[in-house]
Scaffold this active site. Sequence first.
Site, PDB file in Angstrom:
ATOM      1  CG  ASP A 102      -0.267  -0.228   2.537  1.00 42.07           C
ATOM      2  OD1 ASP A 102       0.908  -0.659   2.550  1.00 42.07           O
ATOM      3  OD2 ASP A 102      -0.898   0.018   3.575  1.00 42.07           O
ATOM      4  CD  GLU A 183       9.725  -1.030  10.992  1.00 45.78           C
ATOM      5  OE1 GLU A 183       9.726  -1.357  12.213  1.00 45.78           O
ATOM      6  OE2 GLU A 183       8.705  -0.680  10.384  1.00 45.78           O
TER       7      GLU A 183
HETATM    8  N1  UDP Z   1       0.169  -7.750   5.744  1.00 40.22           N
HETATM    9  C1  UDP Z   1       0.183  -9.125   5.658  1.00 40.22           C
HETATM   10  N2  UDP Z   1      -0.679  -9.845   6.445  1.00 40.22           N
HETATM   11  C2  UDP Z   1      -1.547  -9.256   7.321  1.00 40.22           C
HETATM   12  C3  UDP Z   1      -1.545  -7.854   7.413  1.00 40.22           C
HETATM   13  C4  UDP Z   1      -0.664  -7.120   6.616  1.00 40.22           C
HETATM   14  O1  UDP Z   1       0.920  -9.688   4.871  1.00 40.22           O
HETATM   15  O2  UDP Z   1      -2.301  -9.976   7.991  1.00 40.22           O
HETATM   16  C5  UDP Z   1       1.065  -6.953   4.867  1.00 40.22           C
HETATM   17  C6  UDP Z   1       0.325  -5.840   4.097  1.00 40.22           C
HETATM   18  O3  UDP Z   1      -0.160  -6.317   2.852  1.00 40.22           O
HETATM   19  C7  UDP Z   1       1.412  -4.772   3.947  1.00 40.22           C
HETATM   20  C8  UDP Z   1       2.268  -4.969   5.213  1.00 40.22           C
HETATM   21  O4  UDP Z   1       1.999  -6.295   5.680  1.00 40.22           O
HETATM   22  O5  UDP Z   1       2.201  -4.987   2.793  1.00 40.22           O
HETATM   23  C9  UDP Z   1       1.922  -3.953   6.308  1.00 40.22           C
HETATM   24  O6  UDP Z   1       0.544  -4.064   6.622  1.00 40.22           O
HETATM   25  P1  UDP Z   1      -0.435  -2.802   6.722  1.00 40.22           P
HETATM   26  O7  UDP Z   1      -0.275  -1.958   5.514  1.00 40.22           O
HETATM   27  O8  UDP Z   1      -1.800  -3.333   7.011  1.00 40.22           O
HETATM   28  O9  UDP Z   1       0.142  -2.121   8.032  1.00 40.22           O
HETATM   29  P2  UDP Z   1       0.529  -0.623   8.320  1.00 40.22           P
HETATM   30  O10 UDP Z   1       1.163  -0.055   7.086  1.00 40.22           O
HETATM   31  O11 UDP Z   1      -0.745   0.048   8.659  1.00 40.22           O
HETATM   32  O12 UDP Z   1       1.486  -0.737   9.458  1.00 40.22           O
HETATM   33 MN    MN Z   2       0.565  -0.063   5.121  1.00 38.92          MN
END
Ligand code: UDP
Ligand code: MN
Length: 277
Positions: A102, A183
């Site tokens: 995203d 990270e």
């Molecule tokens: N993701 C995943 N499994 C999950 C939730 C998230 O593989 O159950 C992946 C998601 O597609 C993205 C990354 O982990 O590429 C970070 O997730 P998200 O964008 O929901 O988190 P945020 O950016 O809000 O920390």
């Molecule tokens: Mn995200």
Amino acid sequence: MIYYVTPTYPRPEQVPELTRLAHTLMHVPRIHWIIADDQPLCSDVVLNILRRTNLPFTHISSPKPFLYKGTNFPRGVSNRRAAVAWLQENVSDGILYFGDDDNTVDLELFDEIRNTKKVSMFPVGLIGGYGVSSPVVKNGKVAGFFDSWPGSRTFPVDMAGFAVNMKFLKPSASMPYIAGHEEDKFLVSLDLKMEDIEPLADNCTKILVWHTKTAKYKKPTVKINLKQFDGEPKFQNFVNLLKETSRLGMASIESNNGTKPYIIRDRKSYETLTGLQ
Ligand code: UDP
Ligand code: MN
């Protein structure tokens, strides 16, 4: 070669987000896309997007352990770990970058990270309470970090805020299942020192990547019995549209459950079969 590691999981926004990212990566020379799928089997919808890019790619199935199906679990960790393991087994040269499905990326970022010697870092927009997360650069070296959540981290940076040369990816490299510390602990496991960090994006003054978030769409269930259209070839386009919507994960089509749909004609609503006559 840049190895762009993307964890992903099924949801209504998955296909549009991966489509948008694919169309960015298709502009980048010498890039290998590793998509690590949070599913017991690699999904066909994801594979179709990968194939259509014509880029070299690797599609890995890497479901999260059942333990992490609750709330505030570390997101995308099993997938990134699987991708790192694949890289350690198969690749010795190139650059590793973790780009979520995203995020929004400026093409200039790729020119910047391609020359990473050990670990490079740069600002990420739309993070936390400061609007940005970034190393702070003094006399060309990283002197500290600007990030609204210190979290007792040595390297308080976002997943999209650094790139690693494969030569620096030690066998000890590991990402923990600890939300918020993925990270930092990963970088610490590389035995990274402050003086090793190469600041990019004009000494961390430009923003070339953003932690964008798409508003969550609650997947609707539509009550429609597709069997009622059997033997009605003139309705096949409509049936195929519903099947496609369901295949891409944007709605569930069920025969005895969900919102009752209507067809609109001349500003009036009709039950589907009548409306299509
Ligand atoms: N993701 C995943 N499994 C999950 C939730 C998230 O593989 O159950 C992946 C998601 O597609 C993205 C990354 O982990 O590429 C970070 O997730 P998200 O964008 O929901 O988190 P945020 O950016 O809000 O920390
Ligand atoms: Mn995200």
